[in-house]
Design a protein around this motif. Structure first.
Motif, PDB file in Angstrom:
ATOM      1  N   THR A 198      43.625  31.571  52.976  1.00  0.00           N
ATOM      2  CA  THR A 198      42.427  30.371  52.825  1.00  0.00           C
ATOM      3  C   THR A 198      43.210  29.056  52.902  1.00  0.00           C
ATOM      4  N   VAL A 199      42.401  27.911  53.118  1.00  0.00           N
ATOM      5  CA  VAL A 199      42.884  26.728  53.593  1.00  0.00           C
ATOM      6  C   VAL A 199      44.028  26.554  52.476  1.00  0.00           C
ATOM      7  N   HIS A 200      43.735  26.651  51.249  1.00  0.00           N
ATOM      8  CA  HIS A 200      44.768  26.432  49.922  1.00  0.00           C
ATOM      9  C   HIS A 200      45.896  27.338  50.253  1.00  0.00           C
ATOM     10  N   GLN A 201      45.710  28.530  50.805  1.00  0.00           N
ATOM     11  CA  GLN A 201      47.132  29.430  50.675  1.00  0.00           C
ATOM     12  C   GLN A 201      47.787  28.578  51.938  1.00  0.00           C
ATOM     13  N   ALA A 202      47.035  28.298  52.973  1.00  0.00           N
ATOM     14  CA  ALA A 202      47.678  27.864  54.081  1.00  0.00           C
ATOM     15  C   ALA A 202      48.591  26.498  53.883  1.00  0.00           C
ATOM     16  N   ILE A 203      47.825  25.687  53.021  1.00  0.00           N
ATOM     17  CA  ILE A 203      48.729  24.618  52.486  1.00  0.00           C
ATOM     18  C   ILE A 203      49.697  24.703  51.895  1.00  0.00           C
ATOM     19  N   GLU A 204      49.697  25.728  50.963  1.00  0.00           N
ATOM     20  CA  GLU A 204      50.917  26.077  50.310  1.00  0.00           C
ATOM     21  C   GLU A 204      52.049  26.653  50.950  1.00  0.00           C
ATOM     22  N   GLU A 221      38.740  20.654  51.533  1.00  0.00           N
ATOM     23  CA  GLU A 221      37.480  20.874  51.485  1.00  0.00           C
ATOM     24  C   GLU A 221      37.032  21.892  52.718  1.00  0.00           C
ATOM     25  N   ALA A 222      37.880  22.054  53.689  1.00  0.00           N
ATOM     26  CA  ALA A 222      37.519  22.742  54.895  1.00  0.00           C
ATOM     27  C   ALA A 222      37.255  24.200  54.221  1.00  0.00           C
ATOM     28  N   THR A 223      36.436  24.928  54.882  1.00  0.00           N
ATOM     29  CA  THR A 223      35.946  26.286  54.427  1.00  0.00           C
ATOM     30  C   THR A 223      36.871  27.230  54.965  1.00  0.00           C
ATOM     31  N   ARG A 224      37.549  27.042  56.051  1.00  0.00           N
ATOM     32  CA  ARG A 224      38.485  27.914  56.633  1.00  0.00           C
ATOM     33  C   ARG A 224      39.568  27.525  57.755  1.00  0.00           C
TER      34      ARG A 224
END
Length: 225
Positions: A198-204, A221-224
């Motif tokens: 997910t975007v959140h996982q990628a950021i982490e 806020e990106a969906t993918r």
């Protein structure tokens, strides 16, 4: 058939047969109609799990593997693959078992070099990887994005290359940092229960590997990705 088991079938085919499965082969494997396999591939592509050939549902890319020739060749034993970029090629090595060589040209045009990895240890560390495209724009044209994520001798060579080629300089990272990053990024790519980060996982993951700055910034806020 779902994204997870379809993706696993594709990656396992790359690893075992050095190529992706054809649409008809996937239909046979999953005991379904050809059109069902095509629809499943399009769904996986929409979720950024695969890239299909234009005007066709055959597989072009399933990161980190490319079914078409690139500037990076990864060799492990008697198996060979094309990696989409420097980052992807390091990911291929991880999926192939951690022992391989990568052959490429610096900046895709200068000296040919060989990167050796043995039992999970990167032996050639005197290189950098250039990331010119912001990650938030990576999938706007992912083929191009991958094509310019290249290996260089040092940052001075990146500067010269960018000036000559008219490509804006992005972020430059030591190959060892990218090797460690690729290990986590591609760790689950061959798993039967794979899911796209997910975007959140990628950021982490970016943060854990100290990949910061404008190139690595993603919108929550990106969906993918």
């Amino acid at each position: 058939m779902n994204d997870a088991n379809l993706h696993e079938a594709i990656i396992s085919s790359f690893l075992q047969h050095q190529r992706p499965p054809k649409v008809l082969e996937l239909a046979k494997r999953f005991n379904c109609k050809e059109e069902e396999a095509r629809i499943a591939l399009r769904t996986l592509a929409d979720n950024h799990g695969v890239v299909l050939h234009p005007n066709s549902d055959e597989i072009w890319i399933a990161h980190p593997f490319s079914a078409a020739p690139t500037t990076c060749v990864v060799t492990s034993g008697d198996r060979k693959w094309w990696g989409n970029c420097a980052w992807c090629s390091l990911g291929v090595v991880h999926l192939a078992g951690g022992s391989a060589i990568i052959e490429t040209r610096l900046g895709a045009i200068d000296d040919q070099v060989t990167i050796e990895i043995e039992n999970g240890e990167l032996l050639d560390t005197d290189y950098v990887v250039h990331f010119p495209i912001p990650m938030k724009q990576a999938w706007d044209n992912v083929i191009y994005t991958c094509s310019v994520q290249l290996l260089f001798r040092d940052e001075d060579q990146v500067d010269e290359w960018c000036s000559i080629r008219g490509i804006q300089k992005g972020d430059v990272r030591p190959i060892k940092q990218v090797w460690d990053f690729a290990a986590e990024w591609y760790a689950r790519h061959a798993d039967a229960d794979w899911t796209k980060w997910t975007v959140h996982q990628a950021i982490e993951i970016f943060a854990r590997h100290h990949l910061t700055g404008p190139i690595w910034k993603l919108s929550e806020e990106a969906t993918r990705f």
